[in-house]
Design an enzyme around this catalytic site. Structure first.
Site, PDB file in Angstrom:
ATOM      1  N   ARG A  25       6.181  -5.968  13.121  1.00 44.23           N
ATOM      2  CA  ARG A  25       6.722  -4.714  12.569  1.00 44.23           C
ATOM      3  C   ARG A  25       7.105  -3.736  13.681  1.00 44.23           C
ATOM      4  O   ARG A  25       8.143  -3.077  13.602  1.00 44.23           O
ATOM      5  CB  ARG A  25       5.716  -4.071  11.616  1.00 44.23           C
ATOM      6  N   ASN A  43       4.631  -5.274   5.962  1.00 46.22           N
ATOM      7  CA  ASN A  43       4.096  -6.596   5.647  1.00 46.22           C
ATOM      8  C   ASN A  43       4.090  -6.758   4.140  1.00 46.22           C
ATOM      9  O   ASN A  43       3.842  -5.804   3.401  1.00 46.22           O
ATOM     10  CB  ASN A  43       2.667  -6.740   6.180  1.00 46.22           C
TER      11      ASN A  43
END
Length: 96
Positions: A25, A43
Site C-alpha cells: 500500500r 487491503n
C-alpha cells in the site's frame, strides 16, 4: 499524442498475489504521489489490494505499470483494472 492521453482518467484496480504485509500500500501511495494522482489504496479481506487512482491518463497508466511490478517483497499474480470517468472529491492519495 491526443488530448485523451493527457485528460483526466480514473481506474479502479484490484491486485492479487502476495501483496499484503509487504509494504504494497505504501509503495502504491509513493508512486501515486510521484505521479500527482488522487485516490486511495487499501487491503481487502480476501488478501488482495484495491486502489482507485485518478489524474492524467498517462500518469494513471504509469501507476498501473507499477502495480503490475509491485515492491521487491511482493508477488503480483494479476491486476484487474476497470476504467471509470473521473469524479470530483479526491484531493490526495490515502492509505485506508
Amino acid at each position: 499524442m491526443t488530448d485523451a492521453g493527457r485528460g483526466p482518467a480514473r481506474v479502479h484496480a484490484i491486485v492479487r498475489g502476495d501483496v499484503q504485509g509487504v509494504g504494497f500500500r505504501y509503495f502504491v501511495q509513493r508512486h501515486a504521489w510521484k505521479e500527482a494522482l488522487a485516490g486511495w489504496v487499501r487491503n481487502r479481506p480476501d488478501g488482495a489490494v484495491e486502489c482507485v487512482a485518478q489524474g492524467h491518463r498517462e500518469a494513471v497508466e504509469r501507476l498501473l505499470a507499477a502495480l503490475r511490478e509491485g515492491p521487491a517483497m511482493s508477488t503480483v499474480d494479476a491486476v484487474e483494472e476497470r476504467w471509470e470517468p473521473a469524479q470530483p472529491g479526491l484531493d490526495d492519495f490515502d492509505v485506508l
